[in-house]
Scaffold this motif. Structure first.
Motif, PDB file in Angstrom:
ATOM      1  N   SER A   1      16.398  48.342  65.196  1.00  0.00           N
ATOM      2  CA  SER A   1      14.932  48.406  65.085  1.00  0.00           C
ATOM      3  C   SER A   1      14.483  48.270  63.638  1.00  0.00           C
ATOM      4  O   SER A   1      13.462  47.621  63.346  1.00  0.00           O
ATOM      5  CB  SER A   1      14.426  49.731  65.662  1.00  0.00           C
ATOM      6  OG  SER A   1      14.705  49.811  67.045  1.00  0.00           O
ATOM      7  N   ALA A   2      15.226  48.877  62.704  1.00  0.00           N
ATOM      8  CA  ALA A   2      14.867  48.764  61.292  1.00  0.00           C
ATOM      9  C   ALA A   2      14.929  47.313  60.831  1.00  0.00           C
ATOM     10  O   ALA A   2      14.047  46.845  60.084  1.00  0.00           O
ATOM     11  CB  ALA A   2      15.811  49.627  60.445  1.00  0.00           C
ATOM     12  N   ILE A   3      15.941  46.593  61.285  1.00  0.00           N
ATOM     13  CA  ILE A   3      16.065  45.177  60.902  1.00  0.00           C
ATOM     14  C   ILE A   3      14.907  44.375  61.477  1.00  0.00           C
ATOM     15  O   ILE A   3      14.323  43.507  60.798  1.00  0.00           O
ATOM     16  CB  ILE A   3      17.431  44.623  61.379  1.00  0.00           C
ATOM     17  CG1 ILE A   3      18.557  45.320  60.618  1.00  0.00           C
ATOM     18  CG2 ILE A   3      17.500  43.109  61.191  1.00  0.00           C
ATOM     19  CD1 ILE A   3      19.947  45.023  61.147  1.00  0.00           C
ATOM     20  N   ILE A   4      14.524  44.673  62.735  1.00  0.00           N
ATOM     21  CA  ILE A   4      13.401  43.968  63.372  1.00  0.00           C
ATOM     22  C   ILE A   4      12.096  44.263  62.639  1.00  0.00           C
ATOM     23  O   ILE A   4      11.300  43.354  62.353  1.00  0.00           O
ATOM     24  CB  ILE A   4      13.289  44.379  64.851  1.00  0.00           C
ATOM     25  CG1 ILE A   4      14.475  43.819  65.643  1.00  0.00           C
ATOM     26  CG2 ILE A   4      11.973  43.879  65.452  1.00  0.00           C
ATOM     27  CD1 ILE A   4      14.543  44.332  67.066  1.00  0.00           C
ATOM     28  N   ARG A   5      11.859  45.530  62.316  1.00  0.00           N
ATOM     29  CA  ARG A   5      10.597  45.911  61.648  1.00  0.00           C
ATOM     30  C   ARG A   5      10.480  45.248  60.275  1.00  0.00           C
ATOM     31  O   ARG A   5       9.404  44.765  59.894  1.00  0.00           O
ATOM     32  CB  ARG A   5      10.533  47.428  61.492  1.00  0.00           C
ATOM     33  CG  ARG A   5      10.388  48.177  62.803  1.00  0.00           C
ATOM     34  CD  ARG A   5       8.969  48.049  63.364  1.00  0.00           C
ATOM     35  NE  ARG A   5       8.813  48.813  64.595  1.00  0.00           N
ATOM     36  CZ  ARG A   5       9.044  48.352  65.810  1.00  0.00           C
ATOM     37  NH1 ARG A   5       9.452  47.100  65.966  1.00  0.00           N
ATOM     38  NH2 ARG A   5       8.873  49.115  66.874  1.00  0.00           N
ATOM     39  N   LEU A   6      11.567  45.242  59.519  1.00  0.00           N
ATOM     40  CA  LEU A   6      11.523  44.618  58.198  1.00  0.00           C
ATOM     41  C   LEU A   6      11.235  43.127  58.314  1.00  0.00           C
ATOM     42  O   LEU A   6      10.503  42.551  57.503  1.00  0.00           O
ATOM     43  CB  LEU A   6      12.859  44.838  57.470  1.00  0.00           C
ATOM     44  CG  LEU A   6      13.086  46.247  56.919  1.00  0.00           C
ATOM     45  CD1 LEU A   6      14.553  46.460  56.552  1.00  0.00           C
ATOM     46  CD2 LEU A   6      12.209  46.480  55.690  1.00  0.00           C
ATOM     47  N   ASP A   7      11.778  42.503  59.343  1.00  0.00           N
ATOM     48  CA  ASP A   7      11.596  41.063  59.525  1.00  0.00           C
ATOM     49  C   ASP A   7      10.187  40.736  60.001  1.00  0.00           C
ATOM     50  O   ASP A   7       9.496  39.868  59.448  1.00  0.00           O
ATOM     51  CB  ASP A   7      12.647  40.551  60.523  1.00  0.00           C
ATOM     52  CG  ASP A   7      12.682  39.026  60.599  1.00  0.00           C
ATOM     53  OD1 ASP A   7      11.954  38.379  59.830  1.00  0.00           O
ATOM     54  OD2 ASP A   7      13.441  38.491  61.430  1.00  0.00           O
ATOM     55  N   ARG A   8       9.699  41.468  61.016  1.00  0.00           N
ATOM     56  CA  ARG A   8       8.433  41.129  61.647  1.00  0.00           C
ATOM     57  C   ARG A   8       7.232  41.644  60.864  1.00  0.00           C
ATOM     58  O   ARG A   8       6.213  40.959  60.757  1.00  0.00           O
ATOM     59  CB  ARG A   8       8.391  41.682  63.061  1.00  0.00           C
ATOM     60  CG  ARG A   8       9.374  40.997  64.007  1.00  0.00           C
ATOM     61  CD  ARG A   8       9.307  41.584  65.397  1.00  0.00           C
ATOM     62  NE  ARG A   8      10.257  40.928  66.306  1.00  0.00           N
ATOM     63  CZ  ARG A   8      10.482  41.317  67.559  1.00  0.00           C
ATOM     64  NH1 ARG A   8       9.804  42.356  68.046  1.00  0.00           N
ATOM     65  NH2 ARG A   8      11.359  40.680  68.307  1.00  0.00           N
ATOM     66  N   GLU A   9       7.352  42.860  60.326  1.00  0.00           N
ATOM     67  CA  GLU A   9       6.175  43.464  59.697  1.00  0.00           C
ATOM     68  C   GLU A   9       6.103  43.195  58.195  1.00  0.00           C
ATOM     69  O   GLU A   9       5.038  43.293  57.601  1.00  0.00           O
ATOM     70  CB  GLU A   9       6.175  44.973  59.947  1.00  0.00           C
ATOM     71  CG  GLU A   9       6.075  45.321  61.435  1.00  0.00           C
ATOM     72  CD  GLU A   9       6.015  46.814  61.685  1.00  0.00           C
ATOM     73  OE1 GLU A   9       5.642  47.563  60.755  1.00  0.00           O
ATOM     74  OE2 GLU A   9       6.350  47.244  62.805  1.00  0.00           O
ATOM     75  N   ARG A  10       7.247  42.898  57.596  1.00  0.00           N
ATOM     76  CA  ARG A  10       7.222  42.624  56.154  1.00  0.00           C
ATOM     77  C   ARG A  10       7.763  41.233  55.820  1.00  0.00           C
ATOM     78  O   ARG A  10       7.811  40.853  54.653  1.00  0.00           O
ATOM     79  CB  ARG A  10       8.077  43.673  55.406  1.00  0.00           C
ATOM     80  CG  ARG A  10       7.517  45.086  55.466  1.00  0.00           C
ATOM     81  CD  ARG A  10       6.213  45.214  54.679  1.00  0.00           C
ATOM     82  NE  ARG A  10       5.740  46.592  54.657  1.00  0.00           N
ATOM     83  CZ  ARG A  10       4.928  47.125  55.555  1.00  0.00           C
ATOM     84  NH1 ARG A  10       4.497  46.377  56.565  1.00  0.00           N
ATOM     85  NH2 ARG A  10       4.536  48.371  55.453  1.00  0.00           N
ATOM     86  N   ASP A  11       8.185  40.506  56.866  1.00  0.00           N
ATOM     87  CA  ASP A  11       8.746  39.174  56.666  1.00  0.00           C
ATOM     88  C   ASP A  11       9.857  39.216  55.615  1.00  0.00           C
ATOM     89  O   ASP A  11       9.920  38.381  54.702  1.00  0.00           O
ATOM     90  CB  ASP A  11       7.666  38.181  56.242  1.00  0.00           C
ATOM     91  CG  ASP A  11       8.154  36.728  56.358  1.00  0.00           C
ATOM     92  OD1 ASP A  11       9.083  36.488  57.146  1.00  0.00           O
ATOM     93  OD2 ASP A  11       7.626  35.869  55.628  1.00  0.00           O
ATOM     94  N   GLN A  12      10.734  40.231  55.760  1.00  0.00           N
ATOM     95  CA  GLN A  12      11.809  40.417  54.787  1.00  0.00           C
ATOM     96  C   GLN A  12      13.136  40.622  55.510  1.00  0.00           C
ATOM     97  O   GLN A  12      13.192  41.216  56.589  1.00  0.00           O
ATOM     98  CB  GLN A  12      11.531  41.662  53.910  1.00  0.00           C
ATOM     99  CG  GLN A  12      10.302  41.524  53.028  1.00  0.00           C
ATOM    100  CD  GLN A  12       9.965  42.823  52.332  1.00  0.00           C
ATOM    101  OE1 GLN A  12      10.225  43.910  52.859  1.00  0.00           O
ATOM    102  NE2 GLN A  12       9.384  42.724  51.148  1.00  0.00           N
TER     103      GLN A  12
END
Length: 616
Positions: free
Chosen positions: A418-429
């Motif tokens: 979930s942390a990897i998904i959130r960083l990708d989707r919400e911060r584009d990182q």
């Protein structure tokens, strides 16, 4: 094969090599080759492959021609045979013209039992014309896996050896290797035109080797402790992937009193030769090397092989660890393995040369290696299964001796994904493991502050776990393919199997990494400076002192003759002498490894040492 030739082969085994009986498939191979049959022999390193062609070479009429890719080792191989009374020689580029002519004369006169040569010489038409003028007992193709697409740099020379079947159709050929997956086996059979040969596949179990894989926690310090507490003064090999690591680690070990030397292709040839020579001829030398070191080395008393970087395949790992304990005495295969290994190996494959099919094969080799590292079951069972051999738990690997604990990590893995998904989707990182662990643990740094990571719903959701624990989770999830690492920075992205875990459709059990307890596994006393090696088996103080007396005498003999110490006697034979304490030549001759030539040459001296006992 006639009864007489069977009896002759057994007499050679006893009188020349000093062994009472053949092991495993040896006798069947010897019988088949003496009778003139072709053979493909798959035996583990230390399984006694050399006897499978040496004895037929002695028994059959003519000279056994042995193909070896390692010119630097031929002199030692010949010296070992000469010490046994076998008429042996080699032809390679290190000889001057006078010596070449003398060896050629000996061959043509039928005065040689065994003749070694490199593949690049043997494939030359003029060499084949020369051999045809004499009597060839057999061709032995050692290190036959070099013909494989997974072979070494000698492959082009080995590929030319198929011509032997055409040029010498009536001469038996035997191909031997210790690297024997089903694919390698099939390929070498085809490329060497041995489709009609009889195949001998021995057990690949090396029960005297203890396999141990530990989580990386400062690998240099871990290696140092392993050597000083368990193998002080012992001969060993340490493998690294890079030349720089080899140089730095060898220097670090020397600074701690360990007699360590580096070996890699970037060193001058004379330095490599000198370091290899010391390793072969002296006791207690540790070679720190890249994977280029070790093939063809017949040193029986290597007490440990260590890896501080993850090998690329189970096949390579098995071959490298098999260089330990060739004399059958207890030895250790030790490896430190961590998250960085997984990331770097995958990155090397992705960025390396080769087409997509090659990269897929490479990744599958790596996946098998990772599975061996992460298993909670017997490592030996998994290792042998890779070579299509089934076995039961061995009782002599780390997972058998200290069964690892497993835990239900499903929730923690969901947090990670979930942390990897959130960083990708919400911060584009996308980040590597370090930043993701900081987010899970709620540990602020410049990147998290500037990108407002603390506002994410996953910020700090894994604060109850340490950084080391989270890195262990990531390592195991990567090994299972639930995560993938990409690019030069090893950024983490979800793998194909992540979806069912996130949805709660699959449960994930991971192994609990053991807590580091340095110094807890010592079986020998360590100390400052260079330590004296202890016997590889448990002996009482008086017997241990006698063992050391014999090793000192052996070293003197080897130095005087300019040969490796094991050419005189290996450790297993010295142990046999200590155990039996012979008082007559007859009793000494009954000890394994003491043939007639060695009995004649060394018998009185050994009996004198055994009678006198250890010096005060």
């Amino acid at each position: 094969m006639t009864t007489a030739s069977i009896d002759t082969a057994r007499s050679v085994l006893s009188d020349v090599f000093g062994y009472d009986s053949f092991r495993g498939e040896q006798e069947a191979v010897v019988e088949h080759v003496i009778a003139g049959g072709d053979a493909v022999v798959l035996m583990p390193t230390g399984g006694g492959k050399s006897l499978c062609y040496q004895i037929p070479s002695i028994v059959r009429e003519g000279t056994g021609v042995v193909v070896s890719p390692l010119i630097a080792l031929m002199a030692d191989q010949v010296a070992a045979l000469e010490n046994l009374g076998v008429r042996a020689a080699y032809l390679n580029s290190t000889l001057d013209l006078e010596r070449v002519r003398e060896v050629e004369r000996q061959y043509l006169a039928g005065e040689l039992d065994v003749l070694y040569m490199a593949p690049e010489r043997l494939v030359l038409p003029r060499t084949q014309d020369f051999l045809a003028r004499g009597r060839i007992a057999l061709f032995a193709i050692d290190e036959a896996h070099c013909v494989s697409q997974w072979g070494h740099d000698f492959r082009s020379d080995y590929l030319g050896l198929h011509v032997l079947a055409e040029r010498f159709p009536d001469t038996p050929r035997v191909a031997l290797t210790a690297t024997a997956t089903r694919a390698t086996h099939a390929e070498l059979t085809e490329r060497l035109s041995l489709q009609d040969a009889r195949h001998f596949v021995a057990s690949f179990d090396r029960s005297n080797i203890e396999y141990r894989i530990v989580p990386k926690d400062g690998p240099r310090a871990q290696l140092l402790e392993f050597i000083t507490t368990e193998h002080p003064g012992d001969t060993g090999i340490v493998y690294c992937l890079s030349r720089r690591s080899v140089d730095q680690l060898a220097e670090a070990l020397r600074a701690k009193g360990i007699d360590a030397v580096p070996y890699h292709a970037g060193l001058p040839q004379e330095v490599r030769a000198a370091n290899q020579g010391r390793f072969l001829r002296e006791d207690g030398v540790v070679v720190v090397a890249t994977i280029a070191f070790g093939m063809g080395i017949d040193k029986p008393d290597v007490r440990f092989v260590a890896h501080v970087d993850l090998p690329r395949s189970v096949e390579g790992y098995y071959q490298e660890t098999g260089r330990a304990g060739r004399d059958g005495l207890p030895s250790t295969a030790w490896m430190a393995y961590g998250l960085g290994d997984v990331v770097s190996q995958r990155r090397l494959i992705e960025s390396g040369e080769g087409d997509e099919a090659f990269k897929r094969r490479s990744m599958s080799h790596l996946d098998a290696m990772l599975a061996l590292c992460e298993t909670v079951d017997c490592r030996r069972v998994q290792l042998l299964r890779y070579f299509d051999e089934e076995s039961g738990p061995c009782g002599n690997c780390d997972t058998c001796k200290t069964p690892p604990q497993t835990w239900d990590a499903t929730v923690d893995v969901q947090k990670l994904l979930s942390a990897i998904i959130r960083l990708d989707r919400e911060r584009d990182q996308r980040f590597g493991s370090g930043q993701i662990v900081d987010v899970l643990r709620g540990k602020a740094n410049d990147r998290s502050t500037s990108s407002r990571h603390e506002e994410l719903s996953v910020w700090g959701v894994g604060a109850e776990r340490t950084e080391a624990q989270w890195r262990a989770v990531i390592r195991q999830v990567l090994a299972r393919g639930l995560l993938q690492s990409h690019g030069d920075y090893g950024v983490l992205v979800l793998g194909e199997g992540a979806g069912p875990v996130l949805r709660g459709e699959e449960t994930v059990f991971l192994r609990e990494d053991p807590v580091s307890k340095r110094g807890s596994r010592s079986r020998r006393a360590g100390g400052s400076g260079r330590a004296a090696a202890a016997p590889p088996v448990d002996l009482d103080p008086a017997d241990a002192a006698l063992f050391e007396e014999l090793r000192t005498w052996r070293a003197e003999q080897a130095k005087e003759q300019g040969v490796p110490a094991y050419v005189v006697f290996n450790d297993a034979t010295l142990y046999g002498i200590v155990e039996a304490k012979p008082t007559t030549l007859g009793e000494l001759g009954d000890i394994s490894g003491v043939g007639l030539k060695k009995l004649e040459r060394y018998g009185e001296a050994v009996l004198g040492i055994a009678a006198a006992g250890p010096r005060e």
